[in-house]
Write an enzyme that holds these catalytic residues in place. Sequence first.
Site, short mmCIF file in Angstrom:
data_model
loop_
_atom_site.label_atom_id
_atom_site.label_comp_id
_atom_site.label_asym_id
_atom_site.label_seq_id
_atom_site.Cartn_x
_atom_site.Cartn_y
_atom_site.Cartn_z
CD GLU A 98 6.69 -2.85 -9.42
OE1 GLU A 98 5.85 -3.38 -8.66
OE2 GLU A 98 6.38 -2.02 -10.29
CE LYS B 207 4.08 2.42 -5.58
NZ LYS B 207 4.81 2.22 -6.84
CG ASP C 80 7.63 -0.23 -13.05
OD1 ASP C 80 7.53 0.16 -14.22
OD2 ASP C 80 6.95 0.28 -12.13
CG LEU D 169 -1.49 6.40 -9.41
CD1 LEU D 169 -0.87 7.63 -8.77
CD2 LEU D 169 -2.27 5.60 -8.39
O1 OSB Z 1 5.81 2.02 -9.86
O2 OSB Z 1 4.08 0.89 -10.20
C1 OSB Z 1 4.61 1.97 -9.98
C2 OSB Z 1 1.92 4.65 -9.55
C3 OSB Z 1 2.57 5.74 -10.09
C4 OSB Z 1 3.84 5.59 -10.56
C5 OSB Z 1 4.49 4.37 -10.49
C6 OSB Z 1 3.85 3.28 -9.95
C7 OSB Z 1 2.55 3.43 -9.44
C8 OSB Z 1 1.80 2.39 -8.78
C9 OSB Z 1 0.29 2.48 -8.87
O3 OSB Z 1 2.29 1.55 -8.08
C10 OSB Z 1 -0.31 1.44 -9.66
C11 OSB Z 1 -1.76 1.70 -9.92
O4 OSB Z 1 -2.59 1.34 -9.09
O5 OSB Z 1 -2.08 2.30 -10.97
MG MG Z 2 6.58 0.05 -10.01
#
Ligand code: OSB
Ligand code: MG
Length: 382
Positions: free
Chosen positions: A218, A168, A243, A302
């Site tokens: 992303e 991130k 996304d 998550l």
């Molecule tokens: O943007 O992909 C995302 C988790 C919570 C909200 C948004 C995101 C994410 C993750 C985690 O990046 C992905 C995972 O391991 O489930």
């Molecule tokens: Mg994402």
Amino acid sequence: VKLRRADVHLLELTLRTPFTTSFGTATTLRRPFVVLEDADGRRGVGEAPTLPDPAYKPEVDTPAVLTSLREFLLPALAAAHAADGFRGVDDLRRATDRIKGAVFAKSAVEAAWWDLRAQAAGEPLWRLWSGAARTFPVGVSIGGKGLGQVLDLAERAADLGYRRLKVKIWPGFDEEPVRALRERFPAILLQVDANSAYDMTNWQRLKALDDFDLLLIEQPLFDDDVYLHSRIAPEIATPICLDESIHSLRDAETAIALWGDLAAERLIVNIKPPRVSGYAEAAAIARRCREAGVRTWVGGMLDSGWGKAMNLQFNGLPEIDLPGDHFSPGGAYFAEDVTVEPLRARGGMFALGDGVSAGVAIDWERFDRLGERLFGVAFGDR
Ligand code: OSB
Ligand code: MG
């Protein structure tokens, strides 16, 4: 599938490691689960992988999903079931078509329905979805607070055998973690997720990431934007991955059209089934992207072991190209989870088997202990 009832349970899941993104840190997640019961007494389960508030995007927070389910979706399903019943997933989807948005809530209903279908057929979901019993690489998403924690989580993920890392980023925490990760892991597949932390005044910072051989960047810009992303894509050599702003096949078509000749090289789509209202729409997006040469992968929220297991079945589709967010960097995501057996990757690879439905079972004792039933509807006899 003849339905008898639909119930919504709310479970409290506690992350073993807090997860930090550009929009905040999450530790405890209150998650709605839809449980559909059929006339033979089978129970199908679908998770809405909600977050505490709508900082990721609108209508993904727990209160919004519960409201959509209670006020709009369950009544619409009951009415449609009484009138016509559901012969297939298209009937189920049509029943709630007039409700705009509510993608997570719709997806939880559809997921429970697929689980019932798979149980009734005695088949794994990947087979219902025309996938294959593939073995594919899986990745991890690192949501660390500061460089120390990011490197620590990356180290643990690499030790567990994962060969694809996603980190991130946000303005001021972008080049530094990427440089450090690339130096430490020269050969690993590396990608970044900004969760819409940049705007038109600072997106140029992202050009500096072109030096680090990243797979993708992303959702750097606004959560609801496709157009401005398409405008910056020609200016950055690293592909842009959408996304937050893809909810439907139509959105994917819009992106493909806006990228034009650059689509195959500079556009990638993160397919999160709950974000596109369910697995049927997700499959349609995967197929359209493949046709256009646009690469795809399966994202996560998550999700519990149940949601992850369903997403892994979906990853069986041959149209999915890149490793997905299916595992947590430091071992299990949650202190206690809803499935009997934990999901396991070996050497960063996951193998789909012949187990029925999601390939794992709900531990109903734990499911009931982690939360409570909030509301439901009875469908009555037809
Ligand atoms: O943007 O992909 C995302 C988790 C919570 C909200 C948004 C995101 C994410 C993750 C985690 O990046 C992905 C995972 O391991 O489930
Ligand atoms: Mg994402």
